[in-house]
Design an enzyme around this catalytic site. Structure first.
Site, PDB file in Angstrom:
ATOM      1  N   ARG A  64     -28.898  35.402 -73.384  1.00  0.00           N
ATOM      2  CA  ARG A  64     -29.130  35.184 -71.949  1.00  0.00           C
ATOM      3  C   ARG A  64     -30.549  34.694 -71.719  1.00  0.00           C
ATOM      4  NH1 ARG A  64     -27.533  40.765 -72.003  1.00  0.00           N
ATOM      5  NH2 ARG A  64     -25.268  40.844 -72.035  1.00  0.00           N
ATOM      6  N   HIS A 122      -7.484  37.781 -87.265  1.00  0.00           N
ATOM      7  CA  HIS A 122      -8.069  38.830 -88.108  1.00  0.00           C
ATOM      8  C   HIS A 122      -7.044  39.467 -89.049  1.00  0.00           C
ATOM      9  CE1 HIS A 122      -6.673  41.799 -85.089  1.00  0.00           C
ATOM     10  NE2 HIS A 122      -6.765  42.680 -86.064  1.00  0.00           N
ATOM     11  N   GLU A 136       1.390  50.247 -82.006  1.00  0.00           N
ATOM     12  CA  GLU A 136       0.091  50.890 -81.819  1.00  0.00           C
ATOM     13  C   GLU A 136       0.240  52.142 -80.979  1.00  0.00           C
ATOM     14  OE1 GLU A 136      -3.353  48.057 -81.277  1.00  0.00           O
ATOM     15  OE2 GLU A 136      -1.722  46.883 -80.451  1.00  0.00           O
ATOM     16  N   ASP A 169      -0.199  38.404 -76.859  1.00  0.00           N
ATOM     17  CA  ASP A 169      -1.311  39.072 -77.539  1.00  0.00           C
ATOM     18  C   ASP A 169      -1.074  39.195 -79.047  1.00  0.00           C
ATOM     19  OD1 ASP A 169      -3.772  40.464 -77.589  1.00  0.00           O
ATOM     20  OD2 ASP A 169      -2.757  42.414 -77.506  1.00  0.00           O
ATOM     21  N   HIS A 176      -0.580  37.283 -84.835  1.00  0.00           N
ATOM     22  CA  HIS A 176      -0.519  38.285 -85.911  1.00  0.00           C
ATOM     23  C   HIS A 176       0.877  38.417 -86.545  1.00  0.00           C
ATOM     24  CE1 HIS A 176      -4.381  39.008 -84.347  1.00  0.00           C
ATOM     25  NE2 HIS A 176      -4.101  39.953 -83.474  1.00  0.00           N
ATOM     26  N   LYS A 218       0.879  54.543 -85.087  1.00  0.00           N
ATOM     27  CA  LYS A 218       0.337  53.219 -85.411  1.00  0.00           C
ATOM     28  C   LYS A 218       0.963  52.805 -86.727  1.00  0.00           C
ATOM     29  CE  LYS A 218      -3.851  50.451 -85.943  1.00  0.00           C
ATOM     30  NZ  LYS A 218      -3.458  49.221 -85.284  1.00  0.00           N
TER      31      LYS A 218
HETATM   32  C1  BG6 Z   1      -5.787  42.199 -81.247  1.00  0.00           C
HETATM   33  C2  BG6 Z   1      -5.092  42.451 -79.948  1.00  0.00           C
HETATM   34  O1  BG6 Z   1      -5.758  40.837 -81.572  1.00  0.00           O
HETATM   35  O2  BG6 Z   1      -5.151  42.949 -82.273  1.00  0.00           O
HETATM   36  C3  BG6 Z   1      -5.129  43.919 -79.607  1.00  0.00           C
HETATM   37  O3  BG6 Z   1      -5.719  41.708 -78.897  1.00  0.00           O
HETATM   38  C4  BG6 Z   1      -4.551  44.723 -80.740  1.00  0.00           C
HETATM   39  O4  BG6 Z   1      -4.417  44.197 -78.408  1.00  0.00           O
HETATM   40  C5  BG6 Z   1      -5.192  44.354 -82.078  1.00  0.00           C
HETATM   41  O5  BG6 Z   1      -4.793  46.096 -80.463  1.00  0.00           O
HETATM   42  C6  BG6 Z   1      -4.443  45.018 -83.225  1.00  0.00           C
HETATM   43  O6  BG6 Z   1      -5.163  44.851 -84.414  1.00  0.00           O
HETATM   44  P1  BG6 Z   1      -5.006  45.875 -85.628  1.00  0.00           P
HETATM   45  O7  BG6 Z   1      -5.812  45.264 -86.716  1.00  0.00           O
HETATM   46  O8  BG6 Z   1      -5.533  47.188 -85.140  1.00  0.00           O
HETATM   47  O9  BG6 Z   1      -3.528  45.948 -85.928  1.00  0.00           O
END
Ligand code: BG6
Length: 503
Positions: A54, A190, A228, A247, A252, A357
């Site tokens: 910033r 990720h 989750e 999402d 994923h 989870k």
């Molecule tokens: C993120 C989502 O990309 O992945 C989240 O935006 C989700 O909502 C998360 O909780 C889950 O990631 P992981 O690695 O905990 O399964």
């Protein structure tokens, strides 16, 4: 028995420029990952971290902010000497895409800094910002010539979400590809930083025994579960505009699906692997809106209990719209139109505020012919599953039938389990280390290419359209802490199948 790791080389000298340096992602994941890379001697010898900060921020203030984030989110005890060395590479520079002149000034400061630090002009621009900022920043970087490669490399890392539907993902790809070439763009998911996810290709293609049976002749169906316990928490505004499908699924869950379903690549390189992934995603059958409604279940959670914690209604979360029809749970049935998978359904489910989870791919093999046991006391065979699991334990499990010891013929299901932690002693990590390291060495095998992002959105678009059209009709509710909407069981039951239980 612990197994060792091969030594990796240090990346080329470079600058690591972070947009969104004061944000959650930088604190939670990027800084701890850079710290872990520094601890493993895997950062370039000549390196600078530039935080686009910033107006009025100083490098000292930024270093202090990053240090606090590191103390809070580091995955292992922080060694002060390593942290200090890393933070000494940090410089704050101001730039605001709304003020083009600030990007011209940024370019000059960056050039000067790089000369002083001898980083050779290689730059990685990391967009750790909300998605609305991706293009304005990229355009300014392009306009000022900062993306031009001229004997040095220039790369752009783009975080999720990459678009909100097929049209917006196409538009974003189109604009980015006007500014950069595909090899410069690193679209992060990720899930590809997770060891167990990367291992899917090794499991399939470095072993001779699985691939011959990895097809419609032997596999009955595949279940992909990413459930989750956490609810939506403080992310009401983002989540309500997004929902479980956008999402989690085109990114994923489709990463998991493509690794399980793709054909063997001719080489283990980015081009071959990414081409096969894009190919299988584009073979997902595009459903009509009517089919999409039949082949999906969506739900929203209402108050319940997860363990001892009471969870309120989704609709009571701050910034969730009144009477919102956003789904916090989605289950889909998909088919893949190719020779290997014709007739093998892929069932996908994901949701928030569930009883556990769990992230897993469960591959159900066809039942052995029962005929041989017809005249014995055996009245059923257990199911043959292979389970590739990331949560709660990282590992692989095989379920098969075995004879119960004793004089009579009796058969029961047993499990053979491989757990990562029993074999390897990996240091706790954020999952971003490999991804960041790969960006620096220019290996984009773990990043999404434009065509596979678009193929993913194309496959989910009929569901998005159909759900939008019917609005609240068909939206189920489920109790927080349960296994999700009861109707999700129906999706499989009508095919004579059932989900693996979550509890
Ligand atoms: C993120 C989502 O990309 O992945 C989240 O935006 C989700 O909502 C998360 O909780 C889950 O990631 P992981 O690695 O905990 O399964």
């Amino acid at each position: 028995m612990a197994k060792g790791q091969a030594k990796r080389k240090r990346p080329d000298p470079c600058s690591f420029v972070i947009f969104g340096v004061n944000g959650d992602l930088t604190h939670r994941l990027i800084t701890p990952a850079l710290y872990n890379l520094a601890a493993a001697d895997l950062l370039p010898e000549k390196f600078c971290v530039v935080g686009i900060a910033r107006k009025g921020s100083t490098s000292e203030a930024l270093r202090e902010d990053l240090m606090q984030g590191l103390r809070r989110f580091a995955t292992r005890p922080v060694d002060d000497a390593i942290a200090r060395r890393l933070l000494s590479c940090v410089t704050a520079i101001e730039a605001d895409p709304k003020q083009p002149a600030s990007f011209d000034a940024m370019r000059e400061r960056l050039d000067a800094l790089e000369q002083a630090r001898e980083t050779g002009g290689n730059r990685l621009f990391y967009l750790a910002t909300p998605p609305g900022a991706f293009l304005p920043i990229a355009r300014e970087l392009g306009r000022t010539g900062m993306l031009r490669e001229n004997g040095m490399w220039r790369r752009l890392v783009v975080e999720k979400p990459f678009g909100t539907d097929l049209a917006s993902a196409r538009a974003l790809n189109g604009e980015l590809l006007n500014l950069l070439t595909e090899h410069q763009i690193y679209r992060i998911d990720h899930y590809l930083g997770k060891e167990t996810v990367q291992n899917i290709l090794v499991l399939r293609f470095a072993n001779g025994m699985f691939e011959p049976i990895w097809n419609r002749n032997h596999i009955d169906h595949v279940q992909i579960t990413v459930d989750e316990k956490l609810g939506v928490g403080h992310r009401g505004s983002f989540y309500d505009a997004t929902g479980a499908l956008r999402d989690m699924v085109p990114n994923h869950l489709f990463q998991l699906l493509s690794l399980v379903a793709m054909e063997p690549p001719v080489k283990f390189d980015a081009h071959s692997v990414r081409s096969e992934k894009a190919e299988v995603l584009s073979a997902i059958q595009t459903q009509s809106q009517e089919e999409a409604l039949q082949n999906s279940v969506r739900g929203q959670y209402v108050a319940g209990k997860i363990g001892d914690a009471a969870i309120g209604d989704y609709q009571a979360i701050a910034e969730v719209r009144p009477n919102s029809t956003t789904e916090t749970y989605a289950a889909l049935k998909l088919t893949i139109d190719n020779w290997r998978w014709a007739g093998v359904p892929f069932y996908l489910r994901t949701g928030k505020a569930l009883c556990t989870k769990r992230t897993e791919i469960a591959i159900k093999f066809k039942q052995a012919p029962f005929a041989m046991f017809r005249d014995t006391p055996v009245n059923r065979l257990s199911q043959n599953f292979m389970i590739i699991s990331t949560e709660p334990t990282e590992g692989i499990e095989l379920q098969f039938n075995t004879k119960v010891p004793g004089p009579a013929i009796d058969i029961d299901g047993v499990e053979m389990k491989f757990r990562y932690k029993d074999y390897f002693q990996a240091e706790p990590s954020t999952g971003y280390e490999t991804l960041i390291y790969d960006c620096m060495i220019g290996d984009n095998i773990l990043f999404q290419r434009a065509d596979s992002v678009e193929a993913g959105w194309r496959a989910v678009q009929p569901f998005l359209d159909a759900w939008k059209k019917v609005g609240a009709a068909g939206l189920q509710t489920y109790r927080a802490g349960s296994e999700g909407p009861a109707l999700a069981d129906e999706l499989l039951a009508r095919d004579g199948r059932s989900w693996r239980r979550l509890g």
